[in-house]
Design an enzyme around this catalytic site. Structure first.
Site, PDB file in Angstrom:
ATOM      1  N   TRP A   2     -14.236  21.317  25.802  1.00 58.52           N
ATOM      2  CA  TRP A   2     -14.594  19.958  25.372  1.00 58.52           C
ATOM      3  C   TRP A   2     -13.864  19.584  24.092  1.00 58.52           C
ATOM      4  CZ3 TRP A   2     -16.255  17.756  29.404  1.00 58.52           C
ATOM      5  CH2 TRP A   2     -17.039  18.454  30.326  1.00 58.52           C
ATOM      6  N   ASP A  38     -19.412  16.090  18.335  1.00 55.48           N
ATOM      7  CA  ASP A  38     -19.918  15.986  19.699  1.00 55.48           C
ATOM      8  C   ASP A  38     -21.076  16.972  19.798  1.00 55.48           C
ATOM      9  OD1 ASP A  38     -20.493  16.126  22.380  1.00 55.48           O
ATOM     10  OD2 ASP A  38     -18.488  16.753  23.007  1.00 55.48           O
ATOM     11  N   LYS A  89     -28.216  16.601  28.730  1.00 53.78           N
ATOM     12  CA  LYS A  89     -28.527  18.006  28.491  1.00 53.78           C
ATOM     13  C   LYS A  89     -29.972  18.102  27.984  1.00 53.78           C
ATOM     14  CE  LYS A  89     -23.977  18.744  28.850  1.00 53.78           C
ATOM     15  NZ  LYS A  89     -23.322  19.404  29.972  1.00 53.78           N
TER      16      LYS A  89
END
Lengths: 375, 375
Positions: free
Chosen positions: B118, B187, B211
């Site tokens: 990511w 993030d 999540k």
């Protein structure tokens, strides 16, 4: 699913279920049959032991939803597999920028028809990326009509021609769509899947889900492969449509729940008879309202030119703002919600999307006729 | 809401409700109490006579949800009103581009720490907009650790320093976060609201909801006003963060249902005791799994350096792929879903987000210990 229940859905005296007729312009009313399915399987999606909103987007359950949503879109619209179907976030407002970012190359111009606030926003965003020519506009007439396809010319070298097929705020709608002389691009957010059109004529169609096909949170984009092949290269990953078409919207996590509801709504449409079925119902619904308006046009003053009347959002004024305000309040108390016109134009707006039952329109028309008598 | 039921939720013999322990890395398990509320009010949201997914985003019902979601975010994270909270579509993947588009001006560099896939994607997108310096990376070691805050230097004139606080694929997590010497951007998608941190140190935080805090379809972005004031001007409307902060995410139609669930999840967190409550539970959950790994590290081979172990995604290998495959299959049959490691690294991944009950971890650990004995 029984078509009876769809068309008679509405306010009820069942104390376990309170339901109003919801005339909101979007997010909007959805088929009760769809909502009931979603509710019933909400805690355990088809034996998976979890809610669909807990399911991985890589699961076989979601994969089936995604594949079926794509297949149903093609089937309902009569599209072959040249057409890619993707579901993205950010709303149609993001597409206003995304389309010219991809399809308006330097040295070309994009042609736009300006039929209201949403068109104007699309034009504004396109100017960030290149040259725009507004080839027709009803702005000078307060957006009260749709330019007729024969009344304007599109430069033959335009990158594309952009239309807004229905204008939620001003209550106008293209009754017939222009034939393509350059690639046709349309924002169909507010009349998508409400009637038949030659959809294959379009190079790109986008539609926020929250009017006719589902909840807010997903935008459907349909792109024909010959047009996609002309998209600019080298854009940031998420702004390249190929990222999404190549992975069938699964490059990153898609808006799972919204796509799931969209799929259910399309199943509902298909099971009842598809676009010809809903077109006949929508035709009848708008006729009922416009007949009332035309029967007493001193009191119910339609705001748009008859040839441009929207089937989806019917706008009208009463003789005074006080009467408008009274009608909205009394209607709400009687179980008809969301009738207030957009703040920029005022008046009354009756949104009659696919999931609004005919009974809702019939009862509203009766209510309005009674209101007129007592006014 | 009783904390008992939260922590003992899981597979059940109740024939009316089948529920597995869902270890998916995201979209992921959500609190059963939240799902039950959403189900119960799905057809008639609090007496409105419509589903929340049919409700206008301009309604008083949605306005209350939006306001409360913003207030709860600030309250749970300990943020004052310098921090704007917005909900947008497009996922964290869109933020990878959106952040540098807004905050990486020409002539400056942005500093990134590369701790996995990511991070690498965020770096790739930033390069579309300007110069990037990777100030620390664990790539050469297959992303098996998190660079320690004292071990790298950030140029004092960097536009910002970007971190990925938890790495779902590689199973690593920043245990303590660097102090800001330049604006900090993170993030936090996969460990957001799972433990306490000095969140006020951050200039911008973004997190895909799917999540810890809700379903797919919404990304929360938190921006401190001093940083927002430095954002580039003249961007397309939807790419200007001010468009969203100025209108509290209501410039265009927000992802209504996702924000509604996020609000319910934050209410659940708050009612049980907030981040200190969930941190203690998450601490206990990860301890149970890593204790098993450490008790038999020839069989359960943790893949990351102990100081960098994630509490959210616990990655391990068994002595053979055949054993891994057997464990995943047998676990699934026993009601433990989603344990397969990411395709790029293989092995087992145990995602233990906020809504995974301690009982789920306890039962899984017992299952794994039994599996080891019989292997």
């Amino acid at each position: 699913m029984a078509s009876e229940s769809t068309l008679t859905d509405g306010p009820t005296t069942d104390t376990n279920r309170h339901r109003v007729f919801n005339f909101s312009p979007g997010p909007a009313t959805l088929p009760l049959e769809v909502l009931e399915i979603a509710k019933n399987e909400f805690l355990d999606y088809r034996g998976s032991g979890m809610s669909i909103i807990e399911s991985s987007h890589r699961s076989k359950e979601y994969d089936a939803i995604n594949e079926e949503a794509i297949a149903l879109t093609r089937e309902l619209l009569g599209l072959d597999d040249r057409f890619h179907v993707i579901f993205v976030g950010g709303g149609a407002s993001t597409q206003f920028a995304h389309v010219p970012m991809s399809f308006l190359p330097e040295g070309k111009i994009a042609a736009y028809v300006d039929t209201g606030s949403w068109s104007a926003k699309a034009i504004k965003e396109a100017k960030h990326f290149g040259s725009v020519e507004v080839v027709a506009s009803s702005k000078e007439s307060d957006y009260t009509f749709i330019p007729q396809p024969g009344d304007f010319t599109v430069p033959s070298d335009a990158a594309y021609l952009h239309l807004t097929t229905n204008n939620t705020i001003f209550g106008t709608q293209w009754q017939s769509l222009p034939k393509p002389t350059v690639p046709l691009v349309a924002d169909m957010s507010s009349d998508f899947m409400s009637r038949r059109h030659p959809f294959s004529d379009f190079s790109l169609i986008y539609a926020g889900a929250q009017k006719n096909i589902g909840p807010a949170g997903a935008t459907m984009v349909i792109i024909r492969d010959d047009f996609l092949a002309t998209a600019k290269e080298g854009l940031p990953t998420m702004f390249d449509y190929r990222t999404h078409t190549n992975k069938k919207s699964l490059y990153n996590t898609p808006p799972v729940f919204a796509v799931y509801i969209i799929k259910l709504v399309m199943e509902w449409l298909k099971e009842h008879g598809g676009l010809s079925w809903i077109e006949a119902i929508n035709q009848r619904k708008q006729q009922l309202v416009y007949d009332l308006i035309d029967s007493d046009s001193d009191f119910f003053r339609g705001t748009v030119r008859p040839d441009s009347r929207s089937w989806m959002n019917i706008t009208l004024r009463l003789p005074s703002e006080e009467l408008e305000s009274r009608l909205i309040t009394e209607a709400k108390a009687a179980g008809f919600a969301g009738l207030k016109g957009h703040r920029s134009v005022g008046g009354i707006r009756i949104s009659a999307y696919n999931a609004m039952p005919t009974a809702g329109i019939e009862q509203l028309v009766r209510f309005m006729a009674d209101f007129r008598k007592s006014a």
